[in-house]
Scaffold this motif. Sequence first.
Motif, PDB file in Angstrom:
ATOM      1  N   UNK A 110      -7.805   8.124  -5.367  1.00 12.45           N
ATOM      2  CA  UNK A 110      -6.612   8.192  -4.516  1.00 12.45           C
ATOM      3  C   UNK A 110      -6.575   9.506  -3.731  1.00 12.45           C
ATOM      4  N   UNK A 111      -6.999  10.596  -4.358  1.00  9.06           N
ATOM      5  CA  UNK A 111      -7.037  11.889  -3.659  1.00  9.06           C
ATOM      6  C   UNK A 111      -8.052  11.855  -2.520  1.00  9.06           C
ATOM      7  N   UNK A 112      -9.206  11.275  -2.792  1.00 10.76           N
ATOM      8  CA  UNK A 112     -10.219  11.137  -1.747  1.00 10.76           C
ATOM      9  C   UNK A 112      -9.740  10.251  -0.616  1.00 10.76           C
ATOM     10  N   UNK A 113      -9.018   9.211  -0.976  1.00 10.41           N
ATOM     11  CA  UNK A 113      -8.516   8.318   0.057  1.00 10.41           C
ATOM     12  C   UNK A 113      -7.459   9.012   0.906  1.00 10.41           C
ATOM     13  N   UNK A 114      -6.622   9.818   0.292  1.00  8.96           N
ATOM     14  CA  UNK A 114      -5.628  10.561   1.073  1.00  8.96           C
ATOM     15  C   UNK A 114      -6.325  11.551   2.012  1.00  8.96           C
ATOM     16  N   UNK A 144     -10.672   0.423   0.337  1.00 13.25           N
ATOM     17  CA  UNK A 144      -9.383  -0.021  -0.194  1.00 13.25           C
ATOM     18  C   UNK A 144      -9.493  -1.397  -0.828  1.00 13.25           C
ATOM     19  N   UNK A 145     -10.247  -2.287  -0.190  1.00 12.07           N
ATOM     20  CA  UNK A 145     -10.467  -3.621  -0.779  1.00 12.07           C
ATOM     21  C   UNK A 145     -11.244  -3.487  -2.086  1.00 12.07           C
ATOM     22  N   UNK A 146     -12.226  -2.601  -2.119  1.00 14.42           N
ATOM     23  CA  UNK A 146     -12.989  -2.358  -3.349  1.00 14.42           C
ATOM     24  C   UNK A 146     -12.093  -1.810  -4.456  1.00 14.42           C
ATOM     25  N   UNK A 147     -11.224  -0.874  -4.118  1.00 13.93           N
ATOM     26  CA  UNK A 147     -10.294  -0.329  -5.114  1.00 13.93           C
ATOM     27  C   UNK A 147      -9.336  -1.403  -5.616  1.00 13.93           C
ATOM     28  N   UNK A 148      -8.910  -2.268  -4.718  1.00 12.59           N
ATOM     29  CA  UNK A 148      -8.013  -3.364  -5.121  1.00 12.59           C
ATOM     30  C   UNK A 148      -8.744  -4.329  -6.053  1.00 12.59           C
ATOM     31  N   UNK A 182      -0.130   0.263 -14.511  1.00 12.95           N
ATOM     32  CA  UNK A 182      -1.250  -0.427 -13.902  1.00 12.95           C
ATOM     33  C   UNK A 182      -0.789  -1.388 -12.806  1.00 12.95           C
ATOM     34  N   UNK A 183       0.313  -2.076 -13.036  1.00 11.85           N
ATOM     35  CA  UNK A 183       0.803  -2.993 -12.003  1.00 11.85           C
ATOM     36  C   UNK A 183       1.342  -2.224 -10.804  1.00 11.85           C
ATOM     37  N   UNK A 184       1.976  -1.087 -11.032  1.00 11.99           N
ATOM     38  CA  UNK A 184       2.442  -0.258  -9.916  1.00 11.99           C
ATOM     39  C   UNK A 184       1.247   0.237  -9.114  1.00 11.99           C
ATOM     40  N   UNK A 185       0.173   0.574  -9.798  1.00 10.67           N
ATOM     41  CA  UNK A 185      -1.044   1.023  -9.124  1.00 10.67           C
ATOM     42  C   UNK A 185      -1.636  -0.112  -8.283  1.00 10.67           C
ATOM     43  N   UNK A 186      -1.678  -1.315  -8.818  1.00 10.35           N
ATOM     44  CA  UNK A 186      -2.190  -2.466  -8.070  1.00 10.35           C
ATOM     45  C   UNK A 186      -1.334  -2.747  -6.836  1.00 10.35           C
ATOM     46  N   UNK A 187      -0.023  -2.653  -7.002  1.00 12.08           N
ATOM     47  CA  UNK A 187       0.878  -2.880  -5.870  1.00 12.08           C
ATOM     48  C   UNK A 187       0.662  -1.824  -4.788  1.00 12.08           C
ATOM     49  N   UNK A 188       0.490  -0.565  -5.208  1.00 12.70           N
ATOM     50  CA  UNK A 188       0.269   0.518  -4.242  1.00 12.70           C
ATOM     51  C   UNK A 188      -1.044   0.329  -3.491  1.00 12.70           C
ATOM     52  N   UNK A 189      -2.094  -0.082  -4.201  1.00  8.20           N
ATOM     53  CA  UNK A 189      -3.381  -0.309  -3.537  1.00  8.20           C
ATOM     54  C   UNK A 189      -3.282  -1.509  -2.590  1.00  8.20           C
ATOM     55  N   UNK A 190      -2.598  -2.555  -3.020  1.00  6.59           N
ATOM     56  CA  UNK A 190      -2.434  -3.734  -2.159  1.00  6.59           C
ATOM     57  C   UNK A 190      -1.651  -3.378  -0.900  1.00  6.59           C
ATOM     58  N   UNK A 191      -0.608  -2.571  -1.046  1.00  5.92           N
ATOM     59  CA  UNK A 191       0.169  -2.137   0.111  1.00  5.92           C
ATOM     60  C   UNK A 191      -0.685  -1.311   1.062  1.00  5.92           C
TER      61      UNK A 191
END
Length: 124
Positions: free
Chosen positions: A84-88, A117-121, A15-24
Amino acid sequence: MAAQVTATANPRRGSSFLRIAIALQTLTIFLQAVSAGMMLTSPYGATLHDVGARVMYGASMLYLLAAVLAWKPGGGPTRPVRHASGFLALASAQVVLGIAHVPSVHLPLGVLMFGLSVLALARA
């Protein structure tokens, strides 16, 4: 009777890796907006925007990877993977529209991507 033990990864780690990826990803999209503005005022703005597009696309791929890794070990919901697939897919369309120089669609799509992206974050 023997108890069946399954090895699962730490869900907070994924979950933290996912948050970091979305923040990036969110940060790279914001920097793309900044570099798009710099294209109007400086000679190296176009180069920054071009390099930033590659970084943003890589961040979108990292987001998909993080979503799959967060989903797979625990068998959780597939919603983050679908997002994430939709975003890609949106990032791919954004790159194609940018290369084709279609600013009438490229700019609004970039704003939409930043908002999503902000909403996902915020949800992560």
